[in-house]
Design a protein around this motif. Structure first.
Motif, PDB file in Angstrom:
ATOM      1  N   GLN A  82     -36.874  -0.547 -11.518  1.00 41.83           N
ATOM      2  CA  GLN A  82     -36.115   0.560 -12.099  1.00 41.83           C
ATOM      3  C   GLN A  82     -36.163   0.449 -13.613  1.00 41.83           C
ATOM      4  N   ALA A  83     -36.351   1.582 -14.281  1.00 37.81           N
ATOM      5  CA  ALA A  83     -36.439   1.589 -15.741  1.00 37.81           C
ATOM      6  C   ALA A  83     -36.028   2.951 -16.280  1.00 37.81           C
ATOM      7  N   PRO A  84     -35.508   2.999 -17.531  1.00 37.64           N
ATOM      8  CA  PRO A  84     -35.213   4.291 -18.165  1.00 37.64           C
ATOM      9  C   PRO A  84     -36.503   5.064 -18.435  1.00 37.64           C
ATOM     10  N   LEU A  85     -36.457   6.347 -18.187  1.00 35.62           N
ATOM     11  CA  LEU A  85     -37.605   7.225 -18.372  1.00 35.62           C
ATOM     12  C   LEU A  85     -37.272   8.272 -19.437  1.00 35.62           C
ATOM     13  N   ARG A  86     -38.201   8.486 -20.351  1.00 34.40           N
ATOM     14  CA  ARG A  86     -38.036   9.492 -21.408  1.00 34.40           C
ATOM     15  C   ARG A  86     -39.225  10.451 -21.394  1.00 34.40           C
ATOM     16  N   VAL A  87     -38.925  11.719 -21.627  1.00 37.39           N
ATOM     17  CA  VAL A  87     -39.976  12.742 -21.680  1.00 37.39           C
ATOM     18  C   VAL A  87     -39.731  13.646 -22.873  1.00 37.39           C
ATOM     19  N   MET A  88     -40.767  13.890 -23.653  1.00 40.07           N
ATOM     20  CA  MET A  88     -40.704  14.844 -24.760  1.00 40.07           C
ATOM     21  C   MET A  88     -41.572  16.046 -24.402  1.00 40.07           C
ATOM     22  N   MET A  89     -40.954  17.204 -24.279  1.00 40.89           N
ATOM     23  CA  MET A  89     -41.671  18.426 -23.945  1.00 40.89           C
ATOM     24  C   MET A  89     -42.340  19.011 -25.188  1.00 40.89           C
ATOM     25  N   ILE A  90     -43.561  19.502 -25.013  1.00 45.62           N
ATOM     26  CA  ILE A  90     -44.316  20.138 -26.094  1.00 45.62           C
ATOM     27  C   ILE A  90     -44.640  21.555 -25.642  1.00 45.62           C
ATOM     28  N   PRO A  91     -43.836  22.543 -26.055  1.00 49.39           N
ATOM     29  CA  PRO A  91     -43.995  23.904 -25.522  1.00 49.39           C
ATOM     30  C   PRO A  91     -45.359  24.521 -25.777  1.00 49.39           C
ATOM     31  N   PHE A  92     -45.925  24.348 -26.986  1.00 55.43           N
ATOM     32  CA  PHE A  92     -47.178  25.046 -27.277  1.00 55.43           C
ATOM     33  C   PHE A  92     -48.365  24.456 -26.515  1.00 55.43           C
ATOM     34  N   LEU A  93     -48.207  23.239 -25.985  1.00 54.26           N
ATOM     35  CA  LEU A  93     -49.223  22.651 -25.114  1.00 54.26           C
ATOM     36  C   LEU A  93     -48.861  22.789 -23.644  1.00 54.26           C
ATOM     37  N   SER A  94     -47.661  23.269 -23.366  1.00 52.50           N
ATOM     38  CA  SER A  94     -47.170  23.443 -21.996  1.00 52.50           C
ATOM     39  C   SER A  94     -47.272  22.135 -21.215  1.00 52.50           C
ATOM     40  N   MET A  95     -46.728  21.062 -21.809  1.00 52.18           N
ATOM     41  CA  MET A  95     -46.797  19.762 -21.174  1.00 52.18           C
ATOM     42  C   MET A  95     -45.679  18.873 -21.713  1.00 52.18           C
ATOM     43  N   GLY A  96     -45.499  17.717 -21.065  1.00 50.10           N
ATOM     44  CA  GLY A  96     -44.516  16.750 -21.520  1.00 50.10           C
ATOM     45  C   GLY A  96     -45.131  15.366 -21.574  1.00 50.10           C
ATOM     46  N   LEU A  97     -44.822  14.615 -22.633  1.00 54.04           N
ATOM     47  CA  LEU A  97     -45.294  13.244 -22.781  1.00 54.04           C
ATOM     48  C   LEU A  97     -44.174  12.303 -22.358  1.00 54.04           C
ATOM     49  N   SER A  98     -44.483  11.371 -21.457  1.00 52.06           N
ATOM     50  CA  SER A  98     -43.456  10.502 -20.904  1.00 52.06           C
ATOM     51  C   SER A  98     -43.706   9.052 -21.274  1.00 52.06           C
ATOM     52  N   SER A  99     -42.637   8.270 -21.288  1.00 56.71           N
ATOM     53  CA  SER A  99     -42.720   6.839 -21.538  1.00 56.71           C
ATOM     54  C   SER A  99     -41.599   6.156 -20.765  1.00 56.71           C
ATOM     55  N   MET A 139     -46.829  15.107 -18.099  1.00 57.41           N
ATOM     56  CA  MET A 139     -46.382  16.045 -17.081  1.00 57.41           C
ATOM     57  C   MET A 139     -46.970  17.415 -17.395  1.00 57.41           C
ATOM     58  N   THR A 140     -47.360  18.127 -16.370  1.00 57.01           N
ATOM     59  CA  THR A 140     -47.908  19.467 -16.554  1.00 57.01           C
ATOM     60  C   THR A 140     -47.162  20.459 -15.671  1.00 57.01           C
ATOM     61  N   PHE A 141     -47.459  21.736 -15.859  1.00 52.97           N
ATOM     62  CA  PHE A 141     -46.807  22.812 -15.118  1.00 52.97           C
ATOM     63  C   PHE A 141     -47.885  23.652 -14.433  1.00 52.97           C
ATOM     64  N   PRO A 142     -48.183  23.371 -13.168  1.00 51.81           N
ATOM     65  CA  PRO A 142     -49.207  24.159 -12.469  1.00 51.81           C
ATOM     66  C   PRO A 142     -48.864  25.632 -12.365  1.00 51.81           C
ATOM     67  N   SER A 143     -47.560  25.960 -12.394  1.00 58.86           N
ATOM     68  CA  SER A 143     -47.136  27.356 -12.328  1.00 58.86           C
ATOM     69  C   SER A 143     -45.825  27.493 -13.088  1.00 58.86           C
ATOM     70  N   ASP A 144     -45.295  28.702 -13.128  1.00 62.35           N
ATOM     71  CA  ASP A 144     -44.031  28.945 -13.820  1.00 62.35           C
ATOM     72  C   ASP A 144     -42.839  28.374 -13.080  1.00 62.35           C
ATOM     73  N   SER A 145     -43.037  27.874 -11.864  1.00 65.47           N
ATOM     74  CA  SER A 145     -41.911  27.377 -11.077  1.00 65.47           C
ATOM     75  C   SER A 145     -42.117  25.955 -10.551  1.00 65.47           C
ATOM     76  N   THR A 146     -43.199  25.263 -10.998  1.00 66.47           N
ATOM     77  CA  THR A 146     -43.460  23.912 -10.516  1.00 66.47           C
ATOM     78  C   THR A 146     -43.815  22.982 -11.672  1.00 66.47           C
ATOM     79  N   ILE A 147     -43.558  21.690 -11.464  1.00 71.05           N
ATOM     80  CA  ILE A 147     -43.914  20.657 -12.433  1.00 71.05           C
ATOM     81  C   ILE A 147     -44.674  19.564 -11.693  1.00 71.05           C
ATOM     82  N   GLN A 148     -45.644  18.979 -12.385  1.00 68.01           N
ATOM     83  CA  GLN A 148     -46.469  17.933 -11.795  1.00 68.01           C
ATOM     84  C   GLN A 148     -46.277  16.655 -12.594  1.00 68.01           C
TER      85      GLN A 148
END
Length: 268
Positions: A82-99, A139-148
């Motif tokens: 178990q570990a803390p998870l952080r994600v920074m969303m980047i709207p213009f790339l439509s993705m999130g960077l996680s660590s 993390m990516t968004f295959p559609s407007d209602s899902t996250i991968q």
């Protein structure tokens, strides 16, 4: 014009307008193939929040026995991470960077090789340790209602602890290890629905599956072939918007040259 005449004229015009108004508002026609899209989708709503925090958890279990009593391999592995998870969303790339930050794991692992009822070789270790932080894929968004969630591709990262090995009648220091990530899976394996625009902002996912030498199988194999190692996985994560500290700053125009004024002078 008298008031009574003006009142009668206003009532008459209002009655005439009511009679000429259509029963229903006219519906706008749309050209073929034109689809109205909502201004805010679940994807847009998630991407509008820059920083997300939460937890990442992994549980694995592998146990079994291969061979005959005359030549047998028995093993048992368990891991909780178990570990803390952080994600920074980047709207213009439509993705999130996680660590993943520094975490904690509890690992126990052992195997015994026996022949004709006697132990030929064994290795056993158990520990509770901290794990170093590391970066994970995006993390990516295959559609407007899902996250991968693509955080499970680093097969070279293993959690380990000291162990004691035995070969015939000799013992020596050793180590045991367990994976915190499974192998690469099909692209849609870790795809989950996003919360609706009227639901709380909470990204949550959980998967249970079985792998044999890195490949997903529908059920635990029986019997297990020599050299194969089935692993039962349970992976979950929870993410929510990071709370931000708000500081109230009050500023006055021309504060540096401001002077207080006395009470107004009394008139004589």
């Amino acid at each position: 014009m008298t008031a009574q005449l003006r009142r009668s004229l206003i009532i008459g015009l209002a009655f005439l307008a009511a009679c000429q108004a259509p029963d229903k508002p006219a519906q706008e026609s749309s050209s073929p193939g034109f689809v109205l899209q909502a201004l805010e989708t679940p994807k847009d709503r998630v991407l509008s929040v820059t920083n997300w925090v939460g937890t990442y958890r992994v549980k694995t279990r592998s146990a079994g026995s291969i061979g005959e009593p005359a030549n047998n391999l028995t093993w048992s592995d368990r891991l909780f991470y178990q570990a803390p998870l952080r994600v920074m969303m980047i709207p213009f790339l439509s993705m999130g960077l996680s660590s993943v930050d520094s975490g904690f794991y509890n690992l126990s692992s052992s195997y015994v090789v026996s022949s004709a009822g006697s132990v030929v070789e064994s290795n056993e270790g158990k520990c509770a340790e901290t794990a170093s932080p590391f970066s994970t894929p995006h993390m990516t968004f295959p559609s407007d209602s899902t996250i991968q969630f693509k955080g499970y591709t680093d097969q070279g990262t293993l959690l380990s602890c000291a162990a004691v090995a035995r070969l015939l009648d000799q013992t020596y220091p050793s180590a045991v290890a367990g994976p915190m990530f499974p192998s690469v899976f099909p692209a849609d394996f870790f795809t989950f629905p996003l919360p609706g625009v009227d639901e709380p902002l909470h990204l949550k996912g959980r998967k249970q599956f079985i792998t044999v030498n890195g490949a997903i199988v529908p059920s635990m194999p029986s019997p297990v072939e020599w050299g194969a190692k089935p692993i039962e996985w349970e992976i979950s994560w929870d993410l929510w918007p990071e709370a931000t500290d708000v500081q109230l700053v009050l500023d006055a125009e021309d504060y540096a040259t401001w002077l207080p004024l006395g009470p107004p002078s009394a008139s004589v």
